[in-house]
Design a protein around this motif. Sequence first.
Motif, PDB file in Angstrom:
ATOM      1  N   ASP A 195     -13.698  28.276  25.163  1.00 32.18           N
ATOM      2  CA  ASP A 195     -12.582  27.773  24.370  1.00 32.18           C
ATOM      3  C   ASP A 195     -11.399  27.420  25.260  1.00 32.18           C
ATOM      4  O   ASP A 195     -10.675  26.457  25.023  1.00 32.18           O
ATOM      5  CB  ASP A 195     -12.143  28.832  23.355  1.00 32.18           C
ATOM      6  CG  ASP A 195     -13.088  28.889  22.178  1.00 32.18           C
ATOM      7  OD1 ASP A 195     -13.813  27.907  21.974  1.00 32.18           O
ATOM      8  OD2 ASP A 195     -13.115  29.913  21.484  1.00 32.18           O
TER       9      ASP A 195
ATOM     10  N   GLU B  79     -20.708  22.982  17.808  1.00 38.75           N
ATOM     11  CA  GLU B  79     -19.525  23.564  17.192  1.00 38.75           C
ATOM     12  C   GLU B  79     -19.630  23.367  15.686  1.00 38.75           C
ATOM     13  O   GLU B  79     -20.111  22.335  15.218  1.00 38.75           O
ATOM     14  CB  GLU B  79     -18.258  22.884  17.697  1.00 38.75           C
ATOM     15  CG  GLU B  79     -17.962  23.083  19.165  1.00 38.75           C
ATOM     16  CD  GLU B  79     -16.667  22.393  19.555  1.00 38.75           C
ATOM     17  OE1 GLU B  79     -15.610  23.043  19.480  1.00 38.75           O
ATOM     18  OE2 GLU B  79     -16.722  21.207  19.911  1.00 38.75           O
TER      19      GLU B  79
ATOM     20  N   LYS C  44      -1.489  27.074  15.606  1.00 35.52           N
ATOM     21  CA  LYS C  44      -2.231  26.750  16.829  1.00 35.52           C
ATOM     22  C   LYS C  44      -1.329  26.280  17.972  1.00 35.52           C
ATOM     23  O   LYS C  44      -1.823  25.898  19.023  1.00 35.52           O
ATOM     24  CB  LYS C  44      -3.270  25.669  16.516  1.00 35.52           C
ATOM     25  CG  LYS C  44      -4.310  26.095  15.489  1.00 35.52           C
ATOM     26  CD  LYS C  44      -5.291  24.962  15.202  1.00 35.52           C
ATOM     27  CE  LYS C  44      -6.327  25.384  14.176  1.00 35.52           C
ATOM     28  NZ  LYS C  44      -7.284  24.279  13.872  1.00 35.52           N
TER      29      LYS C  44
ATOM     30  N   ARG D  36      -9.597  15.190  21.167  1.00 37.52           N
ATOM     31  CA  ARG D  36      -9.970  16.260  22.089  1.00 37.52           C
ATOM     32  C   ARG D  36     -11.497  16.352  22.198  1.00 37.52           C
ATOM     33  O   ARG D  36     -12.047  16.506  23.297  1.00 37.52           O
ATOM     34  CB  ARG D  36      -9.403  17.590  21.616  1.00 37.52           C
ATOM     35  CG  ARG D  36      -9.698  18.770  22.562  1.00 37.52           C
ATOM     36  CD  ARG D  36      -9.279  20.104  21.967  1.00 37.52           C
ATOM     37  NE  ARG D  36      -7.842  20.154  21.732  1.00 37.52           N
ATOM     38  CZ  ARG D  36      -7.285  20.314  20.545  1.00 37.52           C
ATOM     39  NH1 ARG D  36      -8.053  20.426  19.461  1.00 37.52           N
ATOM     40  NH2 ARG D  36      -5.981  20.377  20.407  1.00 37.52           N
ATOM     41  N   THR D  37     -12.167  16.239  21.065  1.00 35.32           N
ATOM     42  CA  THR D  37     -13.633  16.296  21.056  1.00 35.32           C
ATOM     43  C   THR D  37     -14.235  15.133  21.824  1.00 35.32           C
ATOM     44  O   THR D  37     -15.175  15.299  22.614  1.00 35.32           O
ATOM     45  CB  THR D  37     -14.155  16.300  19.609  1.00 35.32           C
ATOM     46  OG1 THR D  37     -13.680  17.484  18.941  1.00 35.32           O
ATOM     47  CG2 THR D  37     -15.670  16.286  19.569  1.00 35.32           C
TER      48      THR D  37
ATOM     49  N   PRO E  65     -13.055  15.216  11.950  1.00 36.45           N
ATOM     50  CA  PRO E  65     -11.942  16.059  12.393  1.00 36.45           C
ATOM     51  C   PRO E  65     -10.600  15.355  12.244  1.00 36.45           C
ATOM     52  O   PRO E  65     -10.532  14.123  12.137  1.00 36.45           O
ATOM     53  CB  PRO E  65     -12.261  16.318  13.875  1.00 36.45           C
ATOM     54  CG  PRO E  65     -13.710  16.002  14.038  1.00 36.45           C
ATOM     55  CD  PRO E  65     -14.014  14.943  13.031  1.00 36.45           C
ATOM     56  N   ASP E  66      -9.505  16.151  12.264  1.00 33.45           N
ATOM     57  CA  ASP E  66      -8.190  15.521  12.248  1.00 33.45           C
ATOM     58  C   ASP E  66      -7.962  14.795  13.570  1.00 33.45           C
ATOM     59  O   ASP E  66      -8.743  14.918  14.518  1.00 33.45           O
ATOM     60  CB  ASP E  66      -7.086  16.532  11.944  1.00 33.45           C
ATOM     61  CG  ASP E  66      -6.832  17.532  13.062  1.00 33.45           C
ATOM     62  OD1 ASP E  66      -6.828  17.135  14.238  1.00 33.45           O
ATOM     63  OD2 ASP E  66      -6.633  18.719  12.766  1.00 33.45           O
TER      64      ASP E  66
ATOM     65  N   GLY F  12     -10.608  20.865  26.140  1.00 39.57           N
ATOM     66  CA  GLY F  12      -9.354  20.229  25.788  1.00 39.57           C
ATOM     67  C   GLY F  12      -8.286  20.305  26.866  1.00 39.57           C
ATOM     68  O   GLY F  12      -7.134  19.987  26.607  1.00 39.57           O
TER      69      GLY F  12
ATOM     70  N   SER G 263     -18.302  22.462  11.984  1.00 37.43           N
ATOM     71  CA  SER G 263     -17.377  21.429  11.508  1.00 37.43           C
ATOM     72  C   SER G 263     -16.543  21.977  10.366  1.00 37.43           C
ATOM     73  O   SER G 263     -17.081  22.524   9.406  1.00 37.43           O
ATOM     74  CB  SER G 263     -18.151  20.199  11.022  1.00 37.43           C
ATOM     75  OG  SER G 263     -18.886  19.610  12.064  1.00 37.43           O
TER      76      SER G 263
ATOM     77  N   ASP H   4      -7.871  16.909  16.956  1.00 34.96           N
ATOM     78  CA  ASP H   4      -9.183  17.505  17.260  1.00 34.96           C
ATOM     79  C   ASP H   4     -10.207  16.436  17.604  1.00 34.96           C
ATOM     80  O   ASP H   4     -11.071  16.638  18.461  1.00 34.96           O
ATOM     81  CB  ASP H   4      -9.670  18.339  16.080  1.00 34.96           C
ATOM     82  CG  ASP H   4      -8.922  19.652  15.947  1.00 34.96           C
ATOM     83  OD1 ASP H   4      -8.294  20.077  16.942  1.00 34.96           O
ATOM     84  OD2 ASP H   4      -8.954  20.250  14.852  1.00 34.96           O
TER      85      ASP H   4
END
Length: 539
Positions: free
Chosen positions: A31, A185, A70, A199-200, A192-193, A35, A187, A196
């Motif tokens: 984690d 991962e 976050k 980043r993905t 995703p927003d 990103g 969902s 995210d």
Amino acid sequence: MWGPAQSPQGRLQPENNCIVWRLFKKNMLSDGERGEWGAGMKLGELARIVAVPEGCREMEITGLANDSRKVRPGDLFFAVHGYKTDGLLYLDEAIRKGAVAAVTEGPVERETPIPLLAAERIREAEGLAAARFYGEPSRKLRMIGVTGTNGKTTVAHLIKHILAAAEVPTGLIGTVWIENGAMLESSERTTPDAIDLQRTLATMVANGMQAVAMEVSSHALALQRVTGTEYDAAVLTNITHDHFDFHKDYQSYLESKSILFRNLYPYGKPDKYAVLNREDPSWPMLKELCQVPVYDYGAGPEAMVRLIRTDRQERQSLLTLELCGRECRIATSLPGRFNRYNILAAVAVAWREGVPLPAIAAAVPRFPGVPGRYQEVRCGQPFRVMVDFAHNPAALESILEMAREQCSGRRIIVFGCEGEKDRLKRPLMGRIAVQNADIPILTSDNLYHEDIGQIFEDVQRGMGEEERRALIVEPDRRNAIRKALELAQPGDFVIVAGKGHEQYLVRGSVYQPFSDVQILQELLAEGASPPCPPSLPLQ
């Protein structure tokens, strides 16, 4: 996120699902590693996206966040005004957690220790800023976006499967999971927003992916989650009744779907194209607005990718296809007419991406299926049992039509409707169930905060007295599934619809562990010998 000991179905199955096994065995990113690209960027680099005062342009930002929970020190916080709450209410929390600046929708008169940057359209600004921050990752990938009411998941998984079989490293983003090239991962949503998503995509670039098959929901298009993403191909499965709680009507829903095709501009990356379902009512409008080459599919003689014939065997079909004058035969165990069209869409994309027809024909029969999509549960019982995500009228009708094709006995369906969602589709689903199933059983789905009695009343609205008498109502989902199994006889077909791959039931704000597949395995195993093995999508 699932660790090495967990699969999306609760246990790792290396013998039966080699793709999942290989992904888990690869070197995984932690984690903390995901990103992280360089030291960040200066606020001035976003000056064309948001209003950055001269005195702030040299300020460094090291991350982006749209959720105050976050936020990390150095982040730029997007205070998005949502449908349930306003991001400005959480600005103080974001500042306490270390946000160095925040973006708001329009100017905000408020004293804060950090600069507030005004954006005319904050969701658009968020997508563009995220793409910029993560290095415009979509421009480094072949981006294949799949949209539609039903079939998105299967088509995206099929495209990924065929491209990967042709040795094209391909990532996947969708409802069931995300494959980024190093790990699976879970969902949170179909698409995703914006932050995210970028980043993905950047993670996929770092992991050596060359292409991405991605589900693109109507919500994501309407809420600009994919702004900043440049697609190479846009694919439509179909557009039918769903999400009218959000889109209000079919025309609004169609307009949201059309954004994916309208924004497929002929400049930027080369060799863009669209794949459309010629038999869907949206075809003329979408074809007209496309500015790139269009490849359509269907069963009619005008379709460029055409289904000529289907030869059915016991649990397999042999499809004869024609692609721009070239004939191809493909075997598949995916059941139903709707899956034949899913295969047409995926084949059109793979062929257009340069995969030879023999390679496509060899890959499709090896497709392992998708968890919770026409997923058969076999425990030695003398009748068939299937779990499917069907949660709207067209999907429910399609799976019952499939059962009619493949079943010599009765069709028994367990179904429900979600709370706080599209109420207009509830009576439609009720009528489809009572008119197409021999034994319809109405039960609960995710209720959220809505009263189950209201949901059941909506489902039965418009039913005649005889139809109401034929409907079995059992609010407890586990008991409803048990009832279906108790009523089943040799040759029958039991379908448990609505939740598919989901591992929970929502009651109020509480997510209770619940899996249709697991419940079926447990109930069938009570009278099965040997014990019920792990279930896989229909092979």
